[in-house]
Design an enzyme around this catalytic site. Structure first.
Site, mmCIF file in Angstrom:
data_model
loop_
_atom_site.group_PDB
_atom_site.id
_atom_site.type_symbol
_atom_site.label_atom_id
_atom_site.label_comp_id
_atom_site.label_asym_id
_atom_site.label_seq_id
_atom_site.Cartn_x
_atom_site.Cartn_y
_atom_site.Cartn_z
ATOM 1 N N PHE A 11 0.811 -1.226 0.000
ATOM 2 C CA PHE A 11 0.000 0.000 0.000
ATOM 3 C C PHE A 11 0.846 1.279 0.000
ATOM 4 C CE2 PHE A 11 -2.228 2.734 3.399
ATOM 5 C CZ PHE A 11 -2.837 3.575 2.474
ATOM 6 N N THR A 132 5.866 2.682 12.876
ATOM 7 C CA THR A 132 4.475 2.972 13.229
ATOM 8 C C THR A 132 4.374 3.617 14.612
ATOM 9 O OG1 THR A 132 2.462 1.809 13.902
ATOM 10 C CG2 THR A 132 4.440 0.522 13.933
ATOM 11 N N ASP A 133 3.258 4.317 14.834
ATOM 12 C CA ASP A 133 3.024 4.879 16.170
ATOM 13 C C ASP A 133 2.671 3.788 17.189
ATOM 14 O OD1 ASP A 133 0.474 4.266 15.199
ATOM 15 O OD2 ASP A 133 -0.391 6.248 15.581
ATOM 16 N N GLU A 134 2.359 2.578 16.680
ATOM 17 C CA GLU A 134 1.917 1.515 17.590
ATOM 18 C C GLU A 134 3.021 1.048 18.536
ATOM 19 O OE1 GLU A 134 -0.638 -1.455 15.866
ATOM 20 O OE2 GLU A 134 -1.163 -0.140 14.211
ATOM 21 N N TYR A 158 2.651 -7.583 16.297
ATOM 22 C CA TYR A 158 3.036 -6.679 15.205
ATOM 23 C C TYR A 158 3.874 -5.524 15.739
ATOM 24 C CZ TYR A 158 2.609 -2.666 12.038
ATOM 25 O OH TYR A 158 2.888 -1.553 11.271
ATOM 26 N N LYS A 162 7.847 -4.453 15.147
ATOM 27 C CA LYS A 162 8.266 -3.152 14.602
ATOM 28 C C LYS A 162 9.185 -2.434 15.611
ATOM 29 C CE LYS A 162 7.270 -1.438 11.215
ATOM 30 N NZ LYS A 162 7.824 -1.542 9.838
ATOM 31 N N HIS A 284 -6.674 -5.000 22.436
ATOM 32 C CA HIS A 284 -6.920 -3.852 21.546
ATOM 33 C C HIS A 284 -6.497 -2.531 22.203
ATOM 34 C CE1 HIS A 284 -9.996 -2.430 18.272
ATOM 35 N NE2 HIS A 284 -8.764 -2.008 18.064
HETATM 36 N N1 NAD Z 1 -0.588 1.075 6.827
HETATM 37 C C1 NAD Z 1 -0.416 1.906 7.835
HETATM 38 O O1 NAD Z 1 -1.363 2.561 8.304
HETATM 39 C C2 NAD Z 1 0.962 2.115 8.439
HETATM 40 C C3 NAD Z 1 1.162 3.135 9.377
HETATM 41 C C4 NAD Z 1 2.445 3.355 9.882
HETATM 42 C C5 NAD Z 1 3.499 2.562 9.461
HETATM 43 N N2 NAD Z 1 3.274 1.562 8.561
HETATM 44 C C6 NAD Z 1 4.443 0.769 8.098
HETATM 45 O O2 NAD Z 1 4.602 1.068 6.719
HETATM 46 C C7 NAD Z 1 5.146 -0.061 6.038
HETATM 47 C C8 NAD Z 1 4.270 -0.403 4.844
HETATM 48 O O3 NAD Z 1 2.943 -0.673 5.312
HETATM 49 P P1 NAD Z 1 1.784 -1.058 4.279
HETATM 50 O O4 NAD Z 1 0.508 -0.747 4.943
HETATM 51 O O5 NAD Z 1 2.104 -0.488 2.962
HETATM 52 O O6 NAD Z 1 1.969 -2.659 4.229
HETATM 53 P P2 NAD Z 1 1.438 -3.699 3.173
HETATM 54 O O7 NAD Z 1 1.117 -4.934 3.977
HETATM 55 O O8 NAD Z 1 0.386 -3.122 2.305
HETATM 56 O O9 NAD Z 1 2.703 -3.983 2.235
HETATM 57 C C9 NAD Z 1 3.836 -4.675 2.678
HETATM 58 C C10 NAD Z 1 4.662 -5.043 1.452
HETATM 59 O O10 NAD Z 1 5.862 -5.695 1.912
HETATM 60 C C11 NAD Z 1 6.078 -6.850 1.112
HETATM 61 N N3 NAD Z 1 6.816 -7.830 1.916
HETATM 62 C C12 NAD Z 1 6.386 -8.478 3.023
HETATM 63 N N4 NAD Z 1 7.341 -9.314 3.484
HETATM 64 C C13 NAD Z 1 8.402 -9.169 2.644
HETATM 65 C C14 NAD Z 1 9.700 -9.751 2.616
HETATM 66 N N5 NAD Z 1 10.086 -10.676 3.511
HETATM 67 N N6 NAD Z 1 10.562 -9.362 1.640
HETATM 68 C C15 NAD Z 1 10.165 -8.424 0.705
HETATM 69 N N7 NAD Z 1 8.946 -7.869 0.690
HETATM 70 C C16 NAD Z 1 8.082 -8.232 1.649
HETATM 71 C C17 NAD Z 1 4.690 -7.335 0.726
HETATM 72 O O11 NAD Z 1 4.710 -8.185 -0.407
HETATM 73 C C18 NAD Z 1 3.968 -6.016 0.505
HETATM 74 O O12 NAD Z 1 4.133 -5.588 -0.829
HETATM 75 C C19 NAD Z 1 5.245 -1.170 7.073
HETATM 76 O O13 NAD Z 1 6.576 -1.208 7.527
HETATM 77 C C20 NAD Z 1 4.302 -0.736 8.177
HETATM 78 O O14 NAD Z 1 4.724 -1.237 9.423
HETATM 79 C C21 NAD Z 1 2.038 1.308 8.031
#
Ligand code: NAD
Length: 335
Positions: A11, A132-134, A158, A162, A284
Site C-alpha cells: 500500500f 508505526t506509532d503503535e 506486530y 516493529k 486492543h
Molecule cells: N498502513 C499503515 O497505516 C501504516 C502506518 C504506519 C506505518 N506503517 C508501516 O509502513 C510499512 C508499509 O505498510 P503497508 O501498509 O504499505 O503494508 P502492506 O502490507 O500493504 O505492504 C507490505 C509489502 O511488503 C512486502 N513484503 C512483506 N514481506 C516481505 C519480505 N520478507 N521481503 C520483501 N517484501 C516483503 C509485501 O509483499 C507487501 O508488498 C510497514 O513497515 C508498516 O509497518 C504502516
C-alpha cells in the site's frame, strides 16, 4: 538519487514509488518485494514500463540478493513488513522473520557496503526505516500525544516486531555509525490499501452489500493520515532529515472507529443496519495520537489533506477501482 524501496508493491510503498517517479524524473527506483498476500503488482501497472523503475522479486531476508542491491543505490527506504495486527495475533512467525530478521539483513548489507555517517557526503547514503506509532503503546483519553521521546511500550506481536526493528536500526547508528533515519507514523488511508484494513474493508463491504464488522463498542481512537501526506513526509526526511534522528508523523485527525464508520456510511448512503458488532480484538489498544511538531519545525511538513477531503476521495477511489479490489477479495490475484 538511486533508491532501493523495499515492499514497494504494498500500500504505502506503491504510493511512495508513484510519488517519487512523478516528482523526480531523474531519480531511479528499484522495488524489492517478495509479493506476499499483501504485495500486488497491479498497484504499479502504470509505471512498469518507466525506464527509471525496476522490479526485483525477492525477499529482504535473502542475504546475497540484498547485498548486491544495496551496493548499487544511494538510499534504502524500507517499507517491507508484515503489517496487519490481526494476522500477528493469529501467527507471529512471519512478523519476526520479515520485520526483525529482514530489517537486520538490510542493515548488515548497508554496513558491508561501507555506509558510514560522516564519511559519505550528507544525503549521499541513507537507510530510512518506516515504522508505526503503535510501538509507543496505548494512550488514555486525556494523555498527551506520542512524540519522539515517548518510551516504547508495544502491545501486539506486530508492534513488538516493529519496535524490535526500530531498536536495531538505532543500534546500527550508535554502534556502526550507519547513516539512518526513522519515522513513526499514524494510521494511513488512501488508494491501493489491502481490503483487510478498516477503511477499504468497510467501503468495499458496503459496495458488495455486506455488513461491516466493528470490534467491541467501536470507541478505540486512531489518528488518520492520507497516504500522500505520509509520502511527502518520508521524501522530506530522506532528503533533509538529520542522520540518526526519529520523526513522528501524524494527521491531526483523531477519530473513534465509530466516527470513521459513520462518516463512511454517510458517504455511501448506508445506515446503521450495515454495522455488525463483533468480539473485540485481543489486547486492543485504546488510543494512538501523534505530536508531529518536530517534523513541522525542522522540515516544514504538516498534513495537507484534511480527513474530510481525504476520506471522500478515498471512497470514490474504491468505487471507481472495483476490478482492483475484487480480484483481491475473490482470491484471483494470489492465494
Ligand atoms: N498502513 C499503515 O497505516 C501504516 C502506518 C504506519 C506505518 N506503517 C508501516 O509502513 C510499512 C508499509 O505498510 P503497508 O501498509 O504499505 O503494508 P502492506 O502490507 O500493504 O505492504 C507490505 C509489502 O511488503 C512486502 N513484503 C512483506 N514481506 C516481505 C519480505 N520478507 N521481503 C520483501 N517484501 C516483503 C509485501 O509483499 C507487501 O508488498 C510497514 O513497515 C508498516 O509497518 C504502516
Amino acid at each position: 538519487m538511486k533508491i532501493l524501496v523495499t515492499g514497494g508493491a504494498g500500500f504505502i510503498g506503491a504510493n511512495f514509488i508513484h510519488y517519487i517517479l512523478e516528482k523526480y524524473p531523474e531519480d531511479k527506483v528499484i522495488n524489492l518485494d517478495a509479493l506476499t498476500y499483501a504485495g500486488n503488482l497491479d498497484n504499479l501497472k502504470d509505471v512498469e514500463n518507466n525506464p527509471n523503475y525496476e522490479f526485483v522479486h525477492g525477499d529482504i531476508t535473502d542475504k546475497k540478493l540484498v547485498n548486491n542491491l544495496v551496493k548499487n543505490v544511494d538510499v534504502v527506504v524500507h517499507f517491507a513488513a508484515e503489517s496487519h495486527v490481526d494476522r500477528s495475533i493469529e501467527d507471529s512467525d512471519a512478523f519476526v522473520k520479515t520485520n526483525v530478521n529482514g530489517t537486520l539483513n538490510l542493515l548488515e548489507a548497508c554496513k558491508s557496503a561501507g555506509w558510514r555517517n560522516g564519511t559519505s557526503p550528507a544525503g549521499e547514503k541513507r537507510f530510512h526505516h518506516i515504522s508505526t506509532d503503535e510501538v509507543y503503546g496505548s494512550l488514555k483519553k486525556d494523555e498527551p500525544a506520542f512524540n519522539e521521546k515517548t518510551a516504547y511500550d508495544p502491545r501486539s506481536p506486530y508492534s513488538a516486531s516493529k519496535a524490535s526493528s526500530d531498536h536495531l536500526v538505532r543500534s546500527y547508528f550508535h554502534t556502526h555509525k550507519l547513516p539512518i533515519t526513522i519515522s513513526n507514523c499514524s494510521n494511513n488511508y488512501g488508494p491501493y490499501q489491502f481490503p483487510e484494513k478498516l477503511i477499504p474493508l468497510f467501503v468495499t463491504n458496503l459496495i458488495e452489500g455486506k455488513k461491516i464488522p466493528i470490534y467491541g463498542t467501536g470507541e478505540n481512537i486512531r489518528d488518520w493520515l492520507h497516504v500522500k501526506d505520509h509520502c511527502i513526509a518520508i521524501d522530506k526526511i530522506v532528503r533533509d532529515g538529520r542522520i540518526g534522528e526519529t520523526y513522528c508523523i501524524g494527521g491531526n485527525a483523531e477519530k473513534t472507529n465509530l466516527e470513521i464508520t459513520h462518516k463512511i456510511l454517510k458517504l455511501m448512503n448506508a445506515d446503521e443496519n450495515s454495522i455488525k458488532y463483533v468480539e473485540d480484538r485481543k489486547g486492543h489498544d485504546k488510543r494512538y495520537a501523534i505530536n508531529f511538531s518536530k517534523i513541522k519545525n525542522e522540515l516544514d511538513w504538516e498534513p495537507s489533506i484534511s480527513f474530510e477531503e481525504g476520506i471522500k476521495e478515498t471512497v470514490e477511489w474504491y468505487k471507481n477501482n472495483q476490478d482492483w479490489w475484487k480480484r483481491i477479495k475473490n482470491g484471483e490475484y494470489r492465494k
